[in-house]
Motif scaffolding. Sequence first.
Motif, PDB file in Angstrom:
ATOM      1  N   PHE A   1       0.833  -1.061  -0.034  1.00  0.00           N
ATOM      2  CA  PHE A   1       0.037  -0.060  -0.005  1.00  0.00           C
ATOM      3  C   PHE A   1       0.891   1.098   0.124  1.00  0.00           C
ATOM      4  N   GLY A   2       0.424   2.220  -0.451  1.00  0.00           N
ATOM      5  CA  GLY A   2       0.836   3.712  -0.119  1.00  0.00           C
ATOM      6  C   GLY A   2       1.537   4.269  -1.311  1.00  0.00           C
ATOM      7  N   ASN A   3       1.686   5.741  -1.559  1.00  0.00           N
ATOM      8  CA  ASN A   3       2.349   6.258  -2.531  1.00  0.00           C
ATOM      9  C   ASN A   3       3.707   6.841  -2.147  1.00  0.00           C
ATOM     10  N   PHE A   4       3.992   6.503  -1.266  1.00  0.00           N
ATOM     11  CA  PHE A   4       5.339   7.143  -0.550  1.00  0.00           C
ATOM     12  C   PHE A   4       6.651   6.019  -1.001  1.00  0.00           C
ATOM     13  N   PHE A   5       7.127   6.252  -2.454  1.00  0.00           N
ATOM     14  CA  PHE A   5       8.087   5.124  -2.775  1.00  0.00           C
ATOM     15  C   PHE A   5       8.907   5.866  -3.521  1.00  0.00           C
TER      16      PHE A   5
ATOM     17  N   ARG B   1      11.376  23.753   5.604  1.00  0.00           N
ATOM     18  CA  ARG B   1      12.999  24.026   5.484  1.00  0.00           C
ATOM     19  C   ARG B   1      13.322  23.941   4.020  1.00  0.00           C
ATOM     20  N   LEU B   2      13.042  22.446   3.417  1.00  0.00           N
ATOM     21  CA  LEU B   2      13.633  22.253   2.284  1.00  0.00           C
ATOM     22  C   LEU B   2      13.228  23.237   1.049  1.00  0.00           C
ATOM     23  N   THR B   3      11.560  23.588   1.217  1.00  0.00           N
ATOM     24  CA  THR B   3      11.214  24.414   0.109  1.00  0.00           C
ATOM     25  C   THR B   3      11.891  25.784   0.057  1.00  0.00           C
ATOM     26  N   HIS B   4      12.135  26.328   1.462  1.00  0.00           N
ATOM     27  CA  HIS B   4      12.676  27.635   1.784  1.00  0.00           C
ATOM     28  C   HIS B   4      14.004  27.715   1.175  1.00  0.00           C
ATOM     29  N   LEU B   5      15.021  26.399   1.164  1.00  0.00           N
ATOM     30  CA  LEU B   5      16.088  26.329   0.547  1.00  0.00           C
ATOM     31  C   LEU B   5      16.058  26.177  -0.820  1.00  0.00           C
ATOM     32  N   GLY B   6      14.892  26.144  -1.287  1.00  0.00           N
ATOM     33  CA  GLY B   6      14.998  26.136  -3.002  1.00  0.00           C
ATOM     34  C   GLY B   6      14.571  24.740  -3.571  1.00  0.00           C
ATOM     35  N   LEU B   7      14.231  23.861  -2.708  1.00  0.00           N
ATOM     36  CA  LEU B   7      13.986  22.607  -3.347  1.00  0.00           C
ATOM     37  C   LEU B   7      12.412  22.730  -3.895  1.00  0.00           C
ATOM     38  N   ARG B   8      11.997  22.101  -4.931  1.00  0.00           N
ATOM     39  CA  ARG B   8      10.974  22.113  -5.386  1.00  0.00           C
ATOM     40  C   ARG B   8       9.729  21.458  -4.740  1.00  0.00           C
ATOM     41  N   PRO B   9       8.637  21.983  -4.278  1.00  0.00           N
ATOM     42  CA  PRO B   9       7.629  21.184  -3.790  1.00  0.00           C
ATOM     43  C   PRO B   9       7.305  20.101  -4.193  1.00  0.00           C
ATOM     44  N   GLU B  10       7.234  19.695  -5.542  1.00  0.00           N
ATOM     45  CA  GLU B  10       6.841  18.564  -6.350  1.00  0.00           C
ATOM     46  C   GLU B  10       7.784  17.543  -6.276  1.00  0.00           C
ATOM     47  N   ASN B  11       9.165  17.767  -5.777  1.00  0.00           N
ATOM     48  CA  ASN B  11      10.024  16.909  -5.758  1.00  0.00           C
ATOM     49  C   ASN B  11      10.180  16.465  -4.243  1.00  0.00           C
ATOM     50  N   ILE B  12       9.165  16.800  -3.329  1.00  0.00           N
ATOM     51  CA  ILE B  12       9.294  16.443  -1.980  1.00  0.00           C
ATOM     52  C   ILE B  12       8.255  15.182  -1.836  1.00  0.00           C
ATOM     53  N   TYR B  13       8.655  14.210  -1.405  1.00  0.00           N
ATOM     54  CA  TYR B  13       7.915  12.886  -1.206  1.00  0.00           C
ATOM     55  C   TYR B  13       7.919  12.680   0.309  1.00  0.00           C
ATOM     56  N   ALA B  14       6.779  12.725   0.956  1.00  0.00           N
ATOM     57  CA  ALA B  14       6.585  12.402   2.415  1.00  0.00           C
ATOM     58  C   ALA B  14       5.615  11.278   2.941  1.00  0.00           C
ATOM     59  N   GLU B  15       5.827  10.795   4.190  1.00  0.00           N
ATOM     60  CA  GLU B  15       5.060   9.788   4.682  1.00  0.00           C
ATOM     61  C   GLU B  15       5.169  10.017   6.200  1.00  0.00           C
ATOM     62  N   GLN B  16       3.790  10.331   6.677  1.00  0.00           N
ATOM     63  CA  GLN B  16       3.776  10.618   8.291  1.00  0.00           C
ATOM     64  C   GLN B  16       3.742   9.284   8.925  1.00  0.00           C
ATOM     65  N   PHE B  17       4.534   9.339  10.085  1.00  0.00           N
ATOM     66  CA  PHE B  17       4.381   7.963  11.077  1.00  0.00           C
ATOM     67  C   PHE B  17       3.803   8.526  12.284  1.00  0.00           C
ATOM     68  N   ALA B  18       2.478   8.069  12.331  1.00  0.00           N
ATOM     69  CA  ALA B  18       1.818   8.517  13.672  1.00  0.00           C
ATOM     70  C   ALA B  18       1.685   7.042  14.387  1.00  0.00           C
ATOM     71  N   PRO B  19       2.063   7.049  15.946  1.00  0.00           N
ATOM     72  CA  PRO B  19       1.791   6.073  16.474  1.00  0.00           C
ATOM     73  C   PRO B  19       0.371   5.609  16.730  1.00  0.00           C
TER      74      PRO B  19
END
Length: 340
Positions: A200-204, A320-338
């Motif tokens: 499952f999941g689209n973080f890959f 932080r990464l977007t502030h440093l100039g990383l393109r938002p569409e190049n950021i992939y993220a997955e939250q881990f919530a207990p």
Amino acid sequence: MSTVRNVTFSFRDGKATSVAVQQGESVLDAALAAGIPVIHQCRSGSCSSCVAKLVEGRAGMRAGASSTLLRSEVDAGERLLCLTEPETDCTFALNYVSDAGTVKAVKAHAFVDSVEQVASNVVRLKLELAEGAWLDFKPGQFIQVRVPGTDVMRSYSPASTAADLPRIELLVRLLEDGVMSTWLRERAQPDDVLEIEGPFGNFFLREKVSAPHIMVAGGTGLAPILSMIDTLRRAPGRKPPILLSFGCATPDQLFCMDDIALRKHWLPMLAARVSVDRDASGDLLAGNPVDAIREGDVAHPDAVAYLCGPPRMIEAATLRLTHLGLRPENIYAEQFAPSN
Ligand code: FES
């Protein structure tokens, strides 16, 4: 008279497809009924697998629906398609190629190989698929595991890769009263049989990207990141520069330090920074893994980032990464919530 909206899905490989969404129907339900391969799992707003970005039109969340999205993500146009109903014709951008969602989740059985406590609050659970069982996954995706003797399912991203199958390695954060934690502490034994389901999941990992990779992991968010690093290591051709920034609250909560050191040895282009919020000494940095990201880390215009950890870390790292100039569409993220 019921209203029908035309909704278009735009995939990362440039392919686009449209579907008519009936009034009261979720965008995800309409897409799946039409056979459009939108990645999903829970269909109830809790797993974030179906996230997409609204790029045209208006679409809101169902009244009363809760979601795992951060306020800043909703403001940036992100929507969970399982909870979303279009208010006008609209277009959603999906951050994966059009065949990424075509691998169907399967159920399988796996045996426990070993249970090893690797930090004050983390267990390494090694599994082996039962004979004849198989399931595929991309590095970063998650599987679900049923806690034996219960109806409770828990989600974990393997630290291993598909190339390691039939072996699967999970890193499980121990919670005081967690259902899985209690089973691991009190009852789990080699040869126990577990029901699992996935992927499952689209973080890959988006493979064949030669630009620098920035990987930020908090706690057991390290698991999918290790899977990605190993996949990059095994891929043919030149490897991209990789920066791993990993952190935990205190030194006794750190784990897999030998695994990281080994990968640095195998991959000279891998740099690792390890942080702790408290009691830093020696090579450990004081602070969190977001503090450890420096200005020069995002010098390349096509750099990509993979973030996995608690929601606050994801939000801070994205900022932080977007502030440093990383393109938002190049950021992939997955939250881990207990989950308890
Ligand atoms: S499918 Fe899980 S949040 Fe939509």
